[in-house]
Design an enzyme around this catalytic site. Structure first.
Site, PDB file in Angstrom:
ATOM      1  N   ASP A 281       0.946  -1.227   0.121  1.00 45.11           N
ATOM      2  CA  ASP A 281       0.065   0.119  -0.060  1.00 45.11           C
ATOM      3  C   ASP A 281       0.814   1.082   0.065  1.00 45.11           C
ATOM      4  O   ASP A 281       1.990   1.143   0.442  1.00 45.11           O
ATOM      5  CB  ASP A 281      -0.937   0.261   1.305  1.00 45.11           C
ATOM      6  CG  ASP A 281      -2.346   0.688   0.732  1.00 45.11           C
ATOM      7  OD1 ASP A 281      -2.187   1.892   0.544  1.00 45.11           O
ATOM      8  OD2 ASP A 281      -3.203   0.025   1.296  1.00 45.11           O
TER       9      ASP A 281
ATOM     10  N   TYR B 160     -12.208   7.931 -12.782  1.00 42.70           N
ATOM     11  CA  TYR B 160     -12.531   6.741 -12.304  1.00 42.70           C
ATOM     12  C   TYR B 160     -13.285   5.820 -13.189  1.00 42.70           C
ATOM     13  O   TYR B 160     -12.728   4.553 -13.326  1.00 42.70           O
ATOM     14  CB  TYR B 160     -13.423   6.775 -10.848  1.00 42.70           C
ATOM     15  CG  TYR B 160     -13.485   5.560 -10.117  1.00 42.70           C
ATOM     16  CD1 TYR B 160     -12.740   4.979  -9.261  1.00 42.70           C
ATOM     17  CD2 TYR B 160     -14.648   4.951 -10.079  1.00 42.70           C
ATOM     18  CE1 TYR B 160     -12.765   4.249  -8.618  1.00 42.70           C
ATOM     19  CE2 TYR B 160     -14.980   3.750  -9.490  1.00 42.70           C
ATOM     20  CZ  TYR B 160     -13.929   3.193  -8.597  1.00 42.70           C
ATOM     21  OH  TYR B 160     -14.260   2.106  -7.873  1.00 42.70           O
TER      22      TYR B 160
ATOM     23  N   LYS C 294     -11.674   2.257 -14.679  1.00 43.92           N
ATOM     24  CA  LYS C 294     -12.274   0.755 -14.542  1.00 43.92           C
ATOM     25  C   LYS C 294     -12.435   0.140 -15.823  1.00 43.92           C
ATOM     26  O   LYS C 294     -12.456  -1.065 -15.882  1.00 43.92           O
ATOM     27  CB  LYS C 294     -13.350   1.011 -13.409  1.00 43.92           C
ATOM     28  CG  LYS C 294     -12.964   1.546 -11.992  1.00 43.92           C
ATOM     29  CD  LYS C 294     -11.898   0.517 -11.458  1.00 43.92           C
ATOM     30  CE  LYS C 294     -11.535   1.003 -10.055  1.00 43.92           C
ATOM     31  NZ  LYS C 294     -10.287  -0.034  -9.317  1.00 43.92           N
TER      32      LYS C 294
ATOM     33  N   ILE D 291     -19.879  -1.199  -1.893  1.00 41.89           N
ATOM     34  CA  ILE D 291     -19.137  -1.872  -0.630  1.00 41.89           C
ATOM     35  C   ILE D 291     -18.878  -0.802   0.409  1.00 41.89           C
ATOM     36  O   ILE D 291     -18.323   0.413   0.023  1.00 41.89           O
ATOM     37  CB  ILE D 291     -18.042  -2.584  -1.174  1.00 41.89           C
ATOM     38  CG1 ILE D 291     -18.078  -3.350  -2.588  1.00 41.89           C
ATOM     39  CG2 ILE D 291     -17.432  -3.542  -0.041  1.00 41.89           C
ATOM     40  CD1 ILE D 291     -19.288  -4.371  -2.414  1.00 41.89           C
TER      41      ILE D 291
ATOM     42  N   THR E 191     -16.893   0.627   2.504  1.00 40.45           N
ATOM     43  CA  THR E 191     -15.620   1.016   2.628  1.00 40.45           C
ATOM     44  C   THR E 191     -15.261   2.474   3.185  1.00 40.45           C
ATOM     45  O   THR E 191     -16.199   3.303   2.924  1.00 40.45           O
ATOM     46  CB  THR E 191     -14.749   0.570   1.742  1.00 40.45           C
ATOM     47  OG1 THR E 191     -14.987   1.538   0.565  1.00 40.45           O
ATOM     48  CG2 THR E 191     -14.885  -0.853   1.225  1.00 40.45           C
TER      49      THR E 191
END
Length: 253
Positions: A38, A157, A161, A190, A192
């Protein structure tokens, strides 16, 4: 839990938090040694602690996936530590700044594409080089449901993708006869830190995102992780070039 990855090594980029952390832990619970990468170090080492709790071994390598030298070092250090690389989950990515297409800045466009698309290509470049020598391997890239459809306010984005799905399919065809399978997961909404940033943890905004899901809830990172480990397992031995939705029905309508 069956140790289906015993004596194998998995690499997870973006592994300090969220879906990446869940995947790293899921690999460890099934016997894999795990390299966690990371660009932000988890100061509490939560991912590594969970890997150790699962009875496996893990290392953390700080890496900016958009930088060639960092990615090469990541793969070299993983192999130097564990001697091999069997599975990779290329999760690292950012959402970028929310704005319509005409207000998207060049800086935001370049940074988002560099991390989300170029970063995965760089990772695959070095992962594949080693896997070709090994004669086998599995790569799973983290795309998104918006890699299969449009979505307002995140042009860079969405493009990154979509490109990632295309890269996955192309590479899958190129290495299908080399014992290497390459797939993508396409998560829906999701829960997160990324979703928390987008919603500002505002209950009303969160409800708007929940309503997008026919299943009437956000997904859990563990649910994406389970799809990742399945795609990396022998149970998915005839699956390659696939963009698997894990989206609660988001793209079904």
């Amino acid at each position: 839990m069956e140790l289906i990855f015993q004596n194998q090594v998995a690499l997870v980029t973006g592994g300090s938090f969220g879906i990446g952390r869940a995947a790293a832990i899921a690999f460890a619970q099934r016997g894999a040694k795990v390299a966690v990468a990371d660009w932000i170090k988890d100061e509490e080492n939560t991912t590594l602690e969970r890997i150790n709790e699962a009875g496996s071994e893990g290392i953390f390598i700080q890496c900016d996936v958009s930088k060639h030298a960092d990615v090469k070092k990541l793969i070299d250090q993983t192999i130097a530590t564990f001697g091999r690389l069997d599975c990779t989950f290329n999760k690292a990515g950012i959402e970028g700044i929310i704005a319509p297409t005409h207000e998207c800045t060049e800086e935001n466009w370049d940074k988002t594409i560099a991390i989300n698309l170029k970063g995965v290509w760089l990772g695959m470049k070095y992962e594949l080089t080693h896997m070709l020598l090994l004669g086998k391997g599995v790569i799973v890239n983290c795309a998104s449901v918006v890699g299969l459809t449009g979505f307002k306010g995140l042009p860079a984005y969405v493009v990154s993708k979509h490109g990632l799905v295309g890269l996955t399919k192309t590479a899958a065809l190129e290495y299908a006869n080399a014992g290497i399978r390459i797939n993508a997961v396409c998560p829906g909404v999701i829960h997160t830190a990324m979703i928390d940033r987008i919603t500002g943890r505002d209950n009303e905004v969160e409800k708007q995102y929940t309503v997008m899901e026919p299943i009437s809830r956000m997904g859990d990172p563990k649910e994406v992780a389970e799809a990742v480990v399945w795609l990396c397992s022998d149970a998915a031995s005839f699956v390659t070039g696939h963009a698997m939705t894990v989206d609660g029905g988001f793209t079904a309508g």
